[in-house]
Design a protein around this motif. Sequence first.
Motif, short mmCIF file in Angstrom:
data_model
loop_
_atom_site.label_atom_id
_atom_site.label_comp_id
_atom_site.label_asym_id
_atom_site.label_seq_id
_atom_site.Cartn_x
_atom_site.Cartn_y
_atom_site.Cartn_z
N LYS A 164 5.53 -5.22 -13.30
CA LYS A 164 6.62 -4.68 -12.52
C LYS A 164 6.08 -3.89 -11.31
N ILE A 165 5.02 -3.13 -11.53
CA ILE A 165 4.43 -2.37 -10.43
C ILE A 165 3.97 -3.33 -9.34
N GLU A 170 4.55 -5.49 -3.96
CA GLU A 170 4.62 -6.64 -3.05
C GLU A 170 5.92 -6.63 -2.26
N ARG A 171 7.00 -6.24 -2.92
CA ARG A 171 8.29 -6.24 -2.22
C ARG A 171 8.30 -5.18 -1.11
N SER A 176 8.08 -3.27 4.49
CA SER A 176 7.55 -2.39 5.54
C SER A 176 7.50 -3.11 6.89
N ASP A 177 7.35 -4.45 6.87
CA ASP A 177 7.41 -5.19 8.14
C ASP A 177 8.80 -5.09 8.75
N GLU A 178 9.79 -5.23 7.85
CA GLU A 178 11.17 -5.14 8.31
C GLU A 178 11.45 -3.74 8.86
N CYS A 261 0.67 0.26 -0.56
CA CYS A 261 1.01 -0.92 -1.38
C CYS A 261 -0.24 -1.74 -1.64
N ARG A 262 -1.06 -1.90 -0.59
CA ARG A 262 -2.30 -2.67 -0.75
C ARG A 262 -3.22 -1.97 -1.77
#
Lengths: 367, 131
Positions: A164-165, A170-171, A176-178, A261-262
């Motif tokens: 889940k993490i 990933e989501r 973050s691009d959006e 996130c990475r």
Amino acid sequence: MECLLPIGPYHPVLSEPEYFKIRVEDGRVVEVDFRVGYNHRGIEKILEGRTGQGVVPIVERICGICNFAHTTCFCNAVERIAGVKLPERADWMRTLTAELERIQSHLLWLGLYADAMGFETLFMHIWKEREGVMRIFEEAFGNRVTKGLNTLGGVRWDIKNEGKIRGVAERIMRYSDELEKEFSSRLVKSRLEGVGVLERKDAKRLSLVGPVARASGIKFDIRRIMPYNAYRELRPEIYTEKDGDCLARVRVRIFEVRESCRLVLECLEGMPEGKLKTGLEFRDGETVGRVEAPRGENLHFVSIKEGRIARVRVRPPTFANFSAVPYMLLGERTADIPVVILSIDPCFSCMDRIAVYNERGERICRF
Amino acid sequence: MISRSPWLYHFNSGGCNGCDIELIASIAPGFDLERLGCVLKGSPRHADILLVTGCVTKQAEKRLKRIYSQLAEKKIVIAIGSCALSGGAFRSSYNRAGPVDRIIPVDIYIPGCPPRPQAIIHGIKTALERL
């Protein structure tokens, strides 16, 4: 025309009590004074004389947003005094949770900032994504805000919801691009570009930390300068902006969300197996713990005497950054005041460390 | 059925931000408190329900009383979080005037450190039934 504009201590713009006295001339700010201390709860005093694992939950209550940064900072300091080396898995667990917390804190701020600009739709969108991280915390630690994960000598639980993490990280990475696109739209730019500018030399002179310093072009991040926990192996990328305005501060934080996130994904990959904690006994000595909280460098000075805590001094990032607010505000339009104040991501519950009274119980010190 | 649409005023009396953020989270998507007809307002004069978080520091005491007196009738007060209820982690603090019910009358208590948004919504719903 000149007038005095009082903001606070209880004001809808500020989610926490703080008082700003702003002198405005023809719609422009000419003088700023502020008072803090309405949130002072005397945590440093409460901690004095205590010993054992019971001190960590109190440290956790310094701040409700970056509580994990505070406990990590405190635990790292006490463990260094005791000369304990953490099990490797505990180090990685701390880093993983710290990065999740950074995502959560930055999304929280980006949402509140959008709301302060008057962009309520974006606020709702961002908080919807943030909810994903909060649900991870609830599943993994049983509580959404105060995690109770850190303990002196390690961590208390293992993570159970790795899949889940990974999904949430990933989501949010895609989101973050959006987010970057939203915040570079014409309307947002007209509100933030060139507002609350702080030059690099001023930022250096005022010794700013965290995303605010990085937005003014100072490459300063404790995770790289003095690596702790798993940052000794993971190398977070530091992103800086040159402009030093409110838009630059937003862009730095959006980049950090992506970078975190990475790091979360990397943590899940590289997490070693092993024990979660070791025993620890309070030993006398003093040291300074430094970690990179979401808002910047967090610093705890810990002194232990006769097996008990003699003194804890908390220097949270807002304390370092707040002195820059009057400089940022000078010459700005009245309508931009909230946008500029919120751009440093102030957390007053972290920073209110002192209150001075006279014998009649009146507050006499401006601090 | 809910026949009224009460407005809320949030007062941070010196908390750690945990409850305040959970309160905002309960307004944001995922929980959506506004479906009960509640809106956060910037002035206590517009509000029916006062939400108090935090352990009430000495500086906040006088101001809390004043804000309570400005609240629209029938003043409903909800205390959110362990600090507001009993002092919580700050029970032994020298700068604490609270708990909230020592200063103003409290109708609903929501325990937790911090309470989950579900608990906050449940508390506000219970208050609605009393209006």
